[in-house]
Design a protein around this motif. Structure first.
Motif, PDB file in Angstrom:
ATOM      1  N   HIS A  68       0.840  -1.199   0.000  1.00  9.63           N
ATOM      2  CA  HIS A  68       0.000   0.000   0.000  1.00  9.63           C
ATOM      3  C   HIS A  68       0.880   1.255   0.000  1.00  9.63           C
ATOM      4  CE1 HIS A  68      -3.476   2.527   1.243  1.00  9.63           C
ATOM      5  NE2 HIS A  68      -2.595   3.140   2.018  1.00  9.63           N
ATOM      6  N   HIS A  72       1.734   4.515  -2.687  1.00 13.90           N
ATOM      7  CA  HIS A  72       1.801   5.953  -2.389  1.00 13.90           C
ATOM      8  C   HIS A  72       3.130   6.537  -2.881  1.00 13.90           C
ATOM      9  CE1 HIS A  72      -1.942   6.451  -0.358  1.00 13.90           C
ATOM     10  NE2 HIS A  72      -1.626   5.737   0.704  1.00 13.90           N
ATOM     11  N   TYR A  88      -3.225  15.284  -2.349  1.00 17.34           N
ATOM     12  CA  TYR A  88      -3.644  14.267  -1.388  1.00 17.34           C
ATOM     13  C   TYR A  88      -4.549  14.897  -0.320  1.00 17.34           C
ATOM     14  CZ  TYR A  88      -3.700  10.666   2.123  1.00 17.34           C
ATOM     15  OH  TYR A  88      -4.143   9.726   3.029  1.00 17.34           O
ATOM     16  N   ALA A 103     -10.168   8.723   4.520  1.00 18.19           N
ATOM     17  CA  ALA A 103      -9.544   7.809   3.561  1.00 18.19           C
ATOM     18  C   ALA A 103     -10.513   7.147   2.593  1.00 18.19           C
ATOM     19  CB  ALA A 103      -8.764   6.733   4.308  1.00 18.19           C
ATOM     20  N   GLU A 109      -6.013   7.053  -1.651  1.00 21.12           N
ATOM     21  CA  GLU A 109      -6.110   5.870  -0.780  1.00 21.12           C
ATOM     22  C   GLU A 109      -6.810   4.725  -1.502  1.00 21.12           C
ATOM     23  OE1 GLU A 109      -4.474   5.292   1.772  1.00 21.12           O
ATOM     24  OE2 GLU A 109      -3.931   7.275   2.509  1.00 21.12           O
ATOM     25  N   LEU A 114      -7.544   0.361  -0.266  1.00 15.85           N
ATOM     26  CA  LEU A 114      -8.032   0.682   1.084  1.00 15.85           C
ATOM     27  C   LEU A 114      -7.736  -0.432   2.076  1.00 15.85           C
ATOM     28  CD1 LEU A 114     -11.543   2.284   0.434  1.00 15.85           C
ATOM     29  CD2 LEU A 114      -9.465   3.442   1.173  1.00 15.85           C
ATOM     30  N   GLY A 117      -4.174  -0.885   3.220  1.00 13.98           N
ATOM     31  CA  GLY A 117      -3.733   0.138   4.162  1.00 13.98           C
ATOM     32  C   GLY A 117      -4.458   0.085   5.489  1.00 13.98           C
ATOM     33  N   TYR A 119      -7.813   0.413   5.846  1.00 12.91           N
ATOM     34  CA  TYR A 119      -8.962   1.312   5.843  1.00 12.91           C
ATOM     35  C   TYR A 119     -10.242   0.567   5.479  1.00 12.91           C
ATOM     36  CZ  TYR A 119      -5.404   4.970   5.708  1.00 12.91           C
ATOM     37  OH  TYR A 119      -4.342   5.776   5.983  1.00 12.91           O
TER      38      TYR A 119
END
Length: 129
Positions: A68, A72, A88, A103, A109, A114, A117, A119
Motif C-alpha cells: 500500500h 503511495h 492528497y 480515507a 487511498e 483501502l 492500508g 482502511y
C-alpha cells in the motif's frame, strides 16, 4: 530522489529521530518516528515510510501495508513530488465531506488499496441541498 520528496521524507525521519533502514519495493523504512501522524499507522513521503511504532508490528497487523505504502511512493513520483501533498490533502478533504472518513473516498487511498492500508470502505452519506 529527483523531485526532492524522498529527501523531505528523510529529513522528516531525522527530525522525528527515527531509525532508517532499507525495505522492500525500494522503500526506506523509518521506524519509531516521533512526529504527530494523526492516528496513521504509517505515512509515506517520497520513498520513505514514516512509522510511529515498529514497522514489523505494523506489517504483522497489516501484511500488505508496505505494498500500500509503495503505491503511495509511486503516486509521489507521478505527481512530481511536492504537488502530490496538496492533491492528497484535497482528496482527504473530499472524502471527509462525502463520507465523514478521511480515507474511504480519497482517490489516492482507493488507488493504493483501502484494505491493504487498513482502511474501511465507508459508504457515502447523503448531502443536503
Amino acid at each position: 530522489m529527483v523531485n526532492g520528496s524522498t529527501a523531505l521524507g528523510v529529513l522528516l525521519a531525522r527530525l522525528g529521530r527515527a531509525r532508517i533502514r532499507r525495505g522492500p519495493h525500494g522503500l526506506l523504512i523509518a521506524d519509531g518516528v516521533r512526529l504527530p501522524l494523526r492516528g496513521a499507522g504509517a505515512m509515506t513521503v517520497g520513498n520513505v515510510v514514516l512509522v510511529p511504532g515498529s514497522a514489523g508490528a505494523l506489517v504483522g497487523a497489516l501484511p500488505r501495508v508496505l505494498e500500500h505504502e509503495s503505491r503511495h511512493a509511486s503516486q509521489w513520483l507521478r505527481w512530481g513530488g511536492l504537488p502530490f501533498l496538496p492533491a492528497y490533502l484535497l482528496g482527504a478533504a473530499w472524502s471527509l465531506v462525502v463520507s465523514g472518513d478521511r480515507a474511504a473516498h480519497n482517490p489516492f487511498e482507493r488507488a493504493a488499496g483501502l484494505a491493504d492500508g487498513g482502511y474501511q470502505d465507508v459508504p457515502r452519506r447523503r448531502l443536503r441541498r
